[in-house]
Design a protein around this motif. Structure first.
Motif, PDB file in Angstrom:
ATOM      1  N   GLY A   1      37.853  46.711  41.246  1.00  0.00           N
ATOM      2  CA  GLY A   1      36.445  47.007  41.495  1.00  0.00           C
ATOM      3  C   GLY A   1      35.909  46.481  42.805  1.00  0.00           C
ATOM      4  O   GLY A   1      34.706  46.600  43.073  1.00  0.00           O
TER       5      GLY A   1
ATOM      6  N   THR B   1      26.649  51.107  42.505  1.00  0.00           N
ATOM      7  CA  THR B   1      27.878  50.347  42.714  1.00  0.00           C
ATOM      8  C   THR B   1      29.070  51.293  42.698  1.00  0.00           C
ATOM      9  O   THR B   1      28.981  52.427  42.216  1.00  0.00           O
TER      10      THR B   1
ATOM     11  N   VAL C   1      38.250  50.929  41.602  1.00  0.00           N
ATOM     12  CA  VAL C   1      37.998  50.369  40.273  1.00  0.00           C
ATOM     13  C   VAL C   1      39.294  50.160  39.501  1.00  0.00           C
ATOM     14  O   VAL C   1      39.516  49.100  38.900  1.00  0.00           O
TER      15      VAL C   1
ATOM     16  N   ALA D   1      31.590  51.041  40.830  1.00  0.00           N
ATOM     17  CA  ALA D   1      31.930  51.305  39.430  1.00  0.00           C
ATOM     18  C   ALA D   1      31.070  52.437  38.868  1.00  0.00           C
ATOM     19  O   ALA D   1      31.545  53.275  38.094  1.00  0.00           O
TER      20      ALA D   1
END
Length: 356
Positions: free
Chosen positions: A109, A68, A104, A70
């Protein structure tokens, strides 16, 4: 005419779309599967100035390690740069991290879902914003890469040489971009250029745009797109110093963030110029290898003279630091530095039978 062009191309794409790890197939997309903007963005950054074949394994490793945005934003810079090693154009890796952290920290995000919003992201220019808008969000934004330029130049028999032809080729592409299925259409034109309308020996006989193609009718397809001749690349020289300690550790440094190979691991060395200055990182007995490491960058050719040395455990370098053999992987080096390693490794490998 326009509708026929679009429909014929999409019919061809539905039957012939390339399978790629970042792509949602036309059948899956029709069934409601939506592309992941993170994966689309990453693939587009990696594909800049690089081929699909070269990118595929890198993409799979990156998304397995950082699934991801993140995860990527939280990654160590050194780990990302090491994973990128060998893919080239290293500013892209630095921008990859900057963009992930911006998404993020500033976007909650989630990638922006508009072309204007995407353009605000670090390292995202008009092409990448258009590609993510179109492919990830199915917005009718024009997407023009080298494949699309070639297809458009032949479809319209456009003889203006590149790069001057870019604006007119972009307008040709924009005029054909549909409201319906723009993401599939953008990928279809790129696939057409990559598999049918190739730079040499285009397969005009099986092209879905064979009949309306003006260059095929005129017999000029193989010579398009025209390109302004490039100036010869200059030659630059440099020195690379490869030292190995008696315990097997290698002397390495992280290059400055700005400039070529910014943030990448490498060997201490000189400037790269017509007359580089020697600046060895240790006062020791350096041996010059007979072979040189040669590498071509976008704007110049580089030839590195490689010097090697075996040094004691208490050696104190003025640049870089010693990395234990167990913590060093040559695959973490950018290509030019790996070429230096390949030349220096054998003479320096057998220092200590327990450490080599």
């Amino acid at each position: 005419m326009r509708d026929r062009l679009i429909n014929d191309l999409l019919d061809w794409y539905d039957a012939n779309a390339r399978v790629m790890p970042w792509r949602v197939s036309p059948a899956d997309r029709k069934a409601g599967v939506k592309p992941d903007p993170y994966r689309v963005w990453m693939s587009e950054i990696m594909l800049q100035q690089t081929t699909v074949a070269a990118v595929r394994d890198y993409f799979n490793r990156f998304t397995a390690r950082w699934p991801t945005v993140a995860d990527l934003a939280a990654a160590d810079d050194a780990d990302v740069m090491a994973e990128w090693a060998g893919l080239g154009y290293y500013a892209r890796a630095r921008n990859l991290l900057k963009c992930a952290r911006f998404v993020v920290d500033e976007c909650g995000g989630a990638f922006p879902d508009t072309h204007a919003g995407l353009l605000k992201l670090p390292g995202v220019g008009p092409y990448t914003a258009g590609a993510v808008s179109s492919i990830a969000y199915n917005l009718p934004e024009v997407v023009v890469d080298g494949n699309v330029e070639r297809v458009m130049s032949r479809l319209y028999d456009e003889h203006t040489p590149l790069p001057a032809a870019k604006p007119v080729l972009t307008e040709y592409a924009r005029a054909l971009t549909p409201i319906d299925r723009p993401g599939d259409y953008a990928q279809a034109v790129m696939d057409l250029g990559a598999t049918i309308c190739t730079p040499r020996n285009p397969a005009c006989g099986i092209c879905p745009w064979r009949d309306p193609c003006a260059a095929r009718a005129a017999g000029t397809a193989p010579e398009l797109p025209k390109k302004t001749p490039k100036k010869p690349k200059p030659e630059r020289l440099g020195f690379a110093y490869v030292a190995r300690r008696e315990d097997g550790a290698w002397l390495l440094e992280t290059r400055p963030d700005k400039g070529l190979l910014g943030g990448m691991l490498g060997w201490p060395g000189s400037d790269w110029s017509d007359a580089p200055k020697t600046n060895p990182p240790l006062d020791t007995d350096w041996q010059t290898l007979n072979a040189t490491a040669r590498h071509t960058f976008t704007h110049f050719h580089l030839t590195l003279t490689v010097l090697i040395a075996r040094v004691p455990k208490d050696a104190a370098p003025s640049a870089g630091s010693f990395v234990p053999a167990a913590d060093f992987s040559p695959s973490s080096l950018p290509t030019v530095m790996r070429k230096v390693y390949d030349l220096a490794a054998d003479p320096l490998r057998h220092i200590d039978p327990d450490q080599s």
